[in-house]
Design a protein around this motif. Structure first.
Motif, mmCIF file in Angstrom:
data_model
loop_
_atom_site.group_PDB
_atom_site.id
_atom_site.type_symbol
_atom_site.label_atom_id
_atom_site.label_comp_id
_atom_site.label_asym_id
_atom_site.label_seq_id
_atom_site.Cartn_x
_atom_site.Cartn_y
_atom_site.Cartn_z
ATOM 1 N N GLY A 172 -45.304 36.798 63.669
ATOM 2 C CA GLY A 172 -44.163 35.956 63.319
ATOM 3 C C GLY A 172 -43.247 36.614 62.298
ATOM 4 O O GLY A 172 -42.077 36.255 62.169
ATOM 5 N N ILE A 173 -43.791 37.595 61.584
ATOM 6 C CA ILE A 173 -42.996 38.304 60.586
ATOM 7 C C ILE A 173 -41.830 39.042 61.255
ATOM 8 O O ILE A 173 -40.738 39.118 60.691
ATOM 9 N N ALA A 174 -42.046 39.545 62.454
ATOM 10 C CA ALA A 174 -40.991 40.270 63.168
ATOM 11 C C ALA A 174 -39.797 39.357 63.427
ATOM 12 O O ALA A 174 -38.640 39.777 63.316
ATOM 13 N N ILE A 175 -40.064 38.113 63.747
ATOM 14 C CA ILE A 175 -38.979 37.164 63.999
ATOM 15 C C ILE A 175 -38.202 36.918 62.710
ATOM 16 O O ILE A 175 -36.966 36.939 62.692
ATOM 17 N N VAL A 176 -38.913 36.690 61.627
ATOM 18 C CA VAL A 176 -38.258 36.438 60.338
ATOM 19 C C VAL A 176 -37.472 37.660 59.886
ATOM 20 O O VAL A 176 -36.325 37.534 59.445
ATOM 21 N N ALA A 177 -38.046 38.837 60.015
ATOM 22 C CA ALA A 177 -37.361 40.061 59.585
ATOM 23 C C ALA A 177 -36.092 40.294 60.404
ATOM 24 O O ALA A 177 -35.093 40.794 59.882
ATOM 25 N N GLY A 178 -36.114 39.876 61.661
ATOM 26 C CA GLY A 178 -34.948 40.076 62.517
ATOM 27 C C GLY A 178 -33.764 39.210 62.151
ATOM 28 O O GLY A 178 -32.615 39.601 62.325
ATOM 29 N N VAL A 179 -34.018 38.021 61.645
ATOM 30 C CA VAL A 179 -32.915 37.102 61.320
ATOM 31 C C VAL A 179 -32.657 37.003 59.815
ATOM 32 O O VAL A 179 -31.691 36.373 59.406
ATOM 33 N N GLU A 180 -33.489 37.625 59.011
ATOM 34 C CA GLU A 180 -33.352 37.520 57.545
ATOM 35 C C GLU A 180 -32.005 38.034 57.059
ATOM 36 O O GLU A 180 -31.387 37.441 56.170
ATOM 37 N N ALA A 181 -31.508 39.120 57.638
ATOM 38 C CA ALA A 181 -30.218 39.670 57.202
ATOM 39 C C ALA A 181 -29.094 38.673 57.461
ATOM 40 O O ALA A 181 -28.219 38.479 56.606
ATOM 41 N N LEU A 182 -29.117 38.021 58.606
ATOM 42 C CA LEU A 182 -28.092 37.030 58.922
ATOM 43 C C LEU A 182 -28.184 35.821 57.991
ATOM 44 O O LEU A 182 -27.164 35.317 57.508
ATOM 45 N N ILE A 183 -29.386 35.362 57.752
ATOM 46 C CA ILE A 183 -29.581 34.220 56.854
ATOM 47 C C ILE A 183 -29.117 34.587 55.444
ATOM 48 O O ILE A 183 -28.474 33.782 54.765
ATOM 49 N N ASP A 184 -29.421 35.802 55.012
ATOM 50 C CA ASP A 184 -29.015 36.236 53.674
ATOM 51 C C ASP A 184 -27.498 36.314 53.549
ATOM 52 O O ASP A 184 -26.936 35.949 52.518
ATOM 53 N N MET A 185 -26.808 36.754 54.602
ATOM 54 C CA MET A 185 -25.346 36.800 54.570
ATOM 55 C C MET A 185 -24.769 35.401 54.436
ATOM 56 O O MET A 185 -23.817 35.176 53.672
ATOM 57 N N GLY A 186 -25.337 34.465 55.159
ATOM 58 C CA GLY A 186 -24.880 33.080 55.057
ATOM 59 C C GLY A 186 -25.128 32.502 53.675
ATOM 60 O O GLY A 186 -24.272 31.833 53.096
ATOM 61 N N ARG A 187 -26.295 32.777 53.127
ATOM 62 C CA ARG A 187 -26.646 32.308 51.785
ATOM 63 C C ARG A 187 -25.690 32.889 50.744
ATOM 64 O O ARG A 187 -25.225 32.184 49.843
ATOM 65 N N THR A 188 -25.347 34.157 50.884
ATOM 66 C CA THR A 188 -24.424 34.805 49.957
ATOM 67 C C THR A 188 -23.023 34.212 50.073
ATOM 68 O O THR A 188 -22.349 33.991 49.065
ATOM 69 N N ALA A 189 -22.578 33.948 51.300
ATOM 70 C CA ALA A 189 -21.247 33.368 51.504
ATOM 71 C C ALA A 189 -21.154 31.985 50.861
ATOM 72 O O ALA A 189 -20.158 31.662 50.208
ATOM 73 N N VAL A 190 -22.201 31.177 51.028
ATOM 74 C CA VAL A 190 -22.207 29.839 50.418
ATOM 75 C C VAL A 190 -22.205 29.951 48.898
ATOM 76 O O VAL A 190 -21.473 29.229 48.208
ATOM 77 N N ASN A 191 -22.972 30.872 48.362
ATOM 78 C CA ASN A 191 -23.045 31.066 46.916
ATOM 79 C C ASN A 191 -21.694 31.506 46.356
ATOM 80 O O ASN A 191 -21.213 30.963 45.350
ATOM 81 N N ALA A 192 -21.054 32.484 46.993
ATOM 82 C CA ALA A 192 -19.762 32.976 46.512
ATOM 83 C C ALA A 192 -18.684 31.903 46.619
ATOM 84 O O ALA A 192 -17.854 31.742 45.712
ATOM 85 N N THR A 193 -18.690 31.144 47.706
ATOM 86 C CA THR A 193 -17.708 30.073 47.877
ATOM 87 C C THR A 193 -17.902 28.990 46.820
ATOM 88 O O THR A 193 -16.936 28.516 46.219
ATOM 89 N N GLY A 194 -19.132 28.611 46.570
ATOM 90 C CA GLY A 194 -19.419 27.600 45.554
ATOM 91 C C GLY A 194 -18.983 28.031 44.168
ATOM 92 O O GLY A 194 -18.395 27.242 43.410
ATOM 93 N N THR A 195 -19.212 29.285 43.836
ATOM 94 C CA THR A 195 -18.807 29.806 42.535
ATOM 95 C C THR A 195 -17.286 29.800 42.396
ATOM 96 O O THR A 195 -16.735 29.406 41.366
ATOM 97 N N THR A 196 -16.593 30.206 43.455
ATOM 98 C CA THR A 196 -15.136 30.244 43.429
ATOM 99 C C THR A 196 -14.538 28.846 43.304
ATOM 100 O O THR A 196 -13.632 28.612 42.491
ATOM 101 N N VAL A 197 -15.037 27.914 44.091
ATOM 102 C CA VAL A 197 -14.516 26.546 44.053
ATOM 103 C C VAL A 197 -14.790 25.904 42.699
ATOM 104 O O VAL A 197 -13.927 25.233 42.129
ATOM 105 N N THR A 198 -15.979 26.116 42.157
ATOM 106 C CA THR A 198 -16.305 25.557 40.846
ATOM 107 C C THR A 198 -15.391 26.119 39.767
ATOM 108 O O THR A 198 -14.892 25.372 38.915
ATOM 109 N N SER A 199 -15.140 27.412 39.802
ATOM 110 C CA SER A 199 -14.230 28.026 38.829
ATOM 111 C C SER A 199 -12.831 27.445 38.940
ATOM 112 O O SER A 199 -12.170 27.160 37.934
#
Length: 74
Positions: free
Chosen positions: A19-46
């Motif tokens: 099951g690790i192979a499945i997680v490793a395959g999509v982790e980069a995409l999930i991380d990009m989404g997480r980063t986009a949400v984090n950056a957007t939240g920081t910008t809007v809050t500022s």
């Protein structure tokens, strides 16, 4: 980090570690989404804090820089 967590969870549940192979395959995409949400939240809050404090200059924000450069070059 997600791969390590997945290894622990899969092992604890007695599931195959493949099951690790499945997680490793999509982790980069999930991380990009997480980063986009984090950056957007920081910008809007500022923006909200600057607006509430009267520090946001909407005219300067909306100004067309190309127009400014052309006027200064003359």
């Amino acid at each position: 980090p997600a791969v390590i967590s997945t290894t622990v969870v899969l092992t604890a549940l007695g599931l195959p570690l493949e099951g690790i192979a499945i997680v490793a395959g999509v982790e980069a995409l999930i991380d990009m989404g997480r980063t986009a949400v984090n950056a957007t939240g920081t910008t809007v809050t500022s923006l909200l804090v600057a607006t509430s404090e009267g520090e946001f200059d909407r005219e300067a924000f909306n100004r067309d820089e190309d127009e400014d450069i052309a006027l200064n070059a003359v």
